[in-house]
Enzyme design. Sequence first.
Site, PDB file in Angstrom:
ATOM      1  N   ARG A 198       0.854  -1.184   0.000  1.00 45.98           N
ATOM      2  CA  ARG A 198       0.000   0.000   0.000  1.00 45.98           C
ATOM      3  C   ARG A 198       0.890   1.235   0.000  1.00 45.98           C
ATOM      4  O   ARG A 198       1.623   1.487   0.960  1.00 45.98           O
ATOM      5  CB  ARG A 198      -0.927   0.009   1.226  1.00 45.98           C
ATOM      6  CG  ARG A 198      -1.953  -1.094   1.217  1.00 45.98           C
ATOM      7  CD  ARG A 198      -2.847  -0.978   0.012  1.00 45.98           C
ATOM      8  NE  ARG A 198      -4.015  -1.827   0.132  1.00 45.98           N
ATOM      9  CZ  ARG A 198      -4.989  -1.850  -0.751  1.00 45.98           C
ATOM     10  NH1 ARG A 198      -4.916  -1.088  -1.813  1.00 45.98           N
ATOM     11  NH2 ARG A 198      -6.016  -2.647  -0.571  1.00 45.98           N
TER      12      ARG A 198
ATOM     13  N   ALA B 147     -11.093  -6.355  -0.235  1.00 45.46           N
ATOM     14  CA  ALA B 147     -11.940  -5.163  -0.224  1.00 45.46           C
ATOM     15  C   ALA B 147     -11.778  -4.410  -1.538  1.00 45.46           C
ATOM     16  O   ALA B 147     -10.812  -4.619  -2.274  1.00 45.46           O
ATOM     17  CB  ALA B 147     -11.565  -4.259   0.945  1.00 45.46           C
TER      18      ALA B 147
ATOM     19  N   GLU C 242     -15.289  -8.535  -5.690  1.00 46.16           N
ATOM     20  CA  GLU C 242     -13.964  -8.303  -5.102  1.00 46.16           C
ATOM     21  C   GLU C 242     -13.362  -9.601  -4.547  1.00 46.16           C
ATOM     22  O   GLU C 242     -12.179  -9.852  -4.714  1.00 46.16           O
ATOM     23  CB  GLU C 242     -14.031  -7.244  -4.007  1.00 46.16           C
ATOM     24  CG  GLU C 242     -14.213  -5.833  -4.522  1.00 46.16           C
ATOM     25  CD  GLU C 242     -13.026  -5.304  -5.321  1.00 46.16           C
ATOM     26  OE1 GLU C 242     -11.890  -5.797  -5.163  1.00 46.16           O
ATOM     27  OE2 GLU C 242     -13.244  -4.366  -6.108  1.00 46.16           O
TER      28      GLU C 242
ATOM     29  N   GLU D 233      -9.862 -10.812  -6.256  1.00 46.57           N
ATOM     30  CA  GLU D 233      -8.640 -10.745  -5.461  1.00 46.57           C
ATOM     31  C   GLU D 233      -8.154 -12.094  -4.963  1.00 46.57           C
ATOM     32  O   GLU D 233      -6.960 -12.277  -4.752  1.00 46.57           O
ATOM     33  CB  GLU D 233      -8.832  -9.789  -4.277  1.00 46.57           C
ATOM     34  CG  GLU D 233      -9.012  -8.352  -4.713  1.00 46.57           C
ATOM     35  CD  GLU D 233      -9.084  -7.381  -3.561  1.00 46.57           C
ATOM     36  OE1 GLU D 233      -8.952  -7.790  -2.389  1.00 46.57           O
ATOM     37  OE2 GLU D 233      -9.260  -6.173  -3.838  1.00 46.57           O
TER      38      GLU D 233
END
Length: 184
Positions: free
Chosen positions: A49, A61, A77, A81
């Site tokens: 991140r 998420a 999602e 993912e």
Amino acid sequence: MFWVTTDDVLEPGGVRARRDVIHHTGSVVVLAVDDTRPEPRLLLERQYRHAAQDYLWELPAGRIDPGENPLPAAQRELLEETGYTAAHWRRILHFYASPGFVAETMSVYLATGLRAGKAQPEEDEVIHKRLVPLATAVRMVLTGKIRDSKTISSVLWLDHHTTKQSDLGRTKSGAKRPSRLRRK
């Protein structure tokens, strides 16, 4: 992905102030739980991140696309993912991500009845996933290894719910009650 407004507001205390607000279509979070064992395991992801300048442990998420409803966004999602799908879905939490200046809301969905499949990440996503026993995830929260607020709140919700279920998990006759995680 977002837009910013600047408002001149009269606060409830009578003070006039300028407020900049970041608007967002909202996000979904998936608390994907394998409840086939005595101790639930939850699906965590580890990814880089940029804002945190680090790799973070998180729940799956993502953003709700314009015109999309939250539940289909959560299902999308999870599949994109992680490759997982789930048979049972229930919204368990709904909150503001950072209400001081961001109008984004997050809806957390409990997903059970998991089935593994092939992930379909976006081109820039490098996601490592792992099923983690609940006790391990709680330790990760309490020792600062999980630093993401949506994940922290969801892990603690599950721990509370599971502890409450364990305390009340048997009837007076000693028979095991059915799992509350599988409702809906």
